[in-house]
Scaffold this motif. Structure first.
Motif, mmCIF file in Angstrom:
data_model
loop_
_atom_site.group_PDB
_atom_site.id
_atom_site.type_symbol
_atom_site.label_atom_id
_atom_site.label_comp_id
_atom_site.label_asym_id
_atom_site.label_seq_id
_atom_site.Cartn_x
_atom_site.Cartn_y
_atom_site.Cartn_z
ATOM 1 N N SER A 9 26.204 11.042 -53.095
ATOM 2 C CA SER A 9 25.587 11.352 -54.377
ATOM 3 C C SER A 9 25.862 10.256 -55.405
ATOM 4 O O SER A 9 24.969 9.840 -56.139
ATOM 5 C CB SER A 9 26.110 12.694 -54.892
ATOM 6 O OG SER A 9 25.594 12.955 -56.160
ATOM 7 N N LYS A 43 23.767 7.221 -54.417
ATOM 8 C CA LYS A 43 22.346 7.451 -54.663
ATOM 9 C C LYS A 43 22.024 7.357 -56.148
ATOM 10 O O LYS A 43 20.961 6.852 -56.521
ATOM 11 C CB LYS A 43 21.914 8.797 -54.097
ATOM 12 C CG LYS A 43 21.822 8.785 -52.587
ATOM 13 C CD LYS A 43 21.420 10.145 -52.037
ATOM 14 C CE LYS A 43 21.380 10.123 -50.519
ATOM 15 N NZ LYS A 43 20.981 11.410 -49.959
ATOM 16 N N ASP A 44 22.928 7.829 -57.017
ATOM 17 C CA ASP A 44 22.702 7.714 -58.462
ATOM 18 C C ASP A 44 22.593 6.253 -58.882
ATOM 19 O O ASP A 44 21.731 5.882 -59.674
ATOM 20 C CB ASP A 44 23.826 8.395 -59.248
ATOM 21 C CG ASP A 44 23.781 9.913 -59.160
ATOM 22 O OD1 ASP A 44 22.725 10.453 -58.754
ATOM 23 O OD2 ASP A 44 24.803 10.548 -59.485
ATOM 24 N N LYS A 83 19.271 4.675 -57.474
ATOM 25 C CA LYS A 83 18.081 5.063 -58.236
ATOM 26 C C LYS A 83 17.996 4.300 -59.546
ATOM 27 O O LYS A 83 16.926 3.918 -59.988
ATOM 28 C CB LYS A 83 18.054 6.570 -58.465
ATOM 29 C CG LYS A 83 17.672 7.315 -57.214
ATOM 30 C CD LYS A 83 17.575 8.803 -57.415
ATOM 31 C CE LYS A 83 17.239 9.439 -56.082
ATOM 32 N NZ LYS A 83 17.290 10.860 -56.116
ATOM 33 N N ASP A 142 16.094 6.522 -51.250
ATOM 34 C CA ASP A 142 16.896 7.043 -50.146
ATOM 35 C C ASP A 142 16.809 6.201 -48.876
ATOM 36 O O ASP A 142 17.790 6.034 -48.172
ATOM 37 C CB ASP A 142 16.513 8.487 -49.841
ATOM 38 C CG ASP A 142 16.980 9.441 -50.933
ATOM 39 O OD1 ASP A 142 17.761 9.018 -51.796
ATOM 40 O OD2 ASP A 142 16.566 10.612 -50.901
ATOM 41 N N PHE A 165 19.091 3.409 -49.245
ATOM 42 C CA PHE A 165 20.463 3.903 -49.119
ATOM 43 C C PHE A 165 20.850 4.038 -47.646
ATOM 44 O O PHE A 165 21.932 3.623 -47.241
ATOM 45 C CB PHE A 165 20.619 5.254 -49.820
ATOM 46 C CG PHE A 165 21.908 5.948 -49.491
ATOM 47 C CD1 PHE A 165 23.101 5.491 -50.026
ATOM 48 C CD2 PHE A 165 21.931 7.029 -48.631
ATOM 49 C CE1 PHE A 165 24.304 6.118 -49.707
ATOM 50 C CE2 PHE A 165 23.120 7.654 -48.313
ATOM 51 C CZ PHE A 165 24.310 7.200 -48.856
#
Length: 115
Positions: free
Chosen positions: A27, A30-31, A34, A40, A43
């Protein structure tokens, strides 16, 4: 991008035998991804590359890291990444003919050093 790599490396290095990063670490990464305009799929590629680097392409010891497009194919590394790895990490720039014009230019220069 460096922040993303550091987060992934940290998450994977905490438990070198884990199959993947835990959800909390994923998480956080991913933050950041973005905020850089990455998604994704990027990632997943970044995590696969980092995992292969930390655990090795044999997936166990971390003693073997190699990149190719067959046996040691790593998600997110295509022809350009494979050729770049060979040129810059294995010093085969004097002997290959890459598809990319910039890599080819570097290889011509590199070959000139050997002559």
């Amino acid at each position: 991008m460096f922040r993303v790599l550091l987060l992934v490396v940290h998450a994977l290095s905490e438990n070198r035998t884990s199959a993947f990063i835990d959800e909390e670490d994923a998480s956080k990464v991913k933050d950041v991804i973005k905020s850089l305009g990455l998604f994704d799929d990027r990632f997943a590629s970044l995590a696969a590359i980092t995992k292969a680097f930390l655990l090795g392409t044999d997936g166990q010891t971390g003693d073997k890291f190699d990149v190719d497009l067959k046996e040691n194919k790593i998600r997110g590394i295509g022809v350009f990444g494979y050729q770049s790895y060979g040129i810059f990490c294995k010093d085969i720039g004097a002997t290959v003919k890459p598809n990319d014009k910039t890599l080819a230019s570097f290889c011509r220069w590199r070959k000139g050093l050997d002559e």
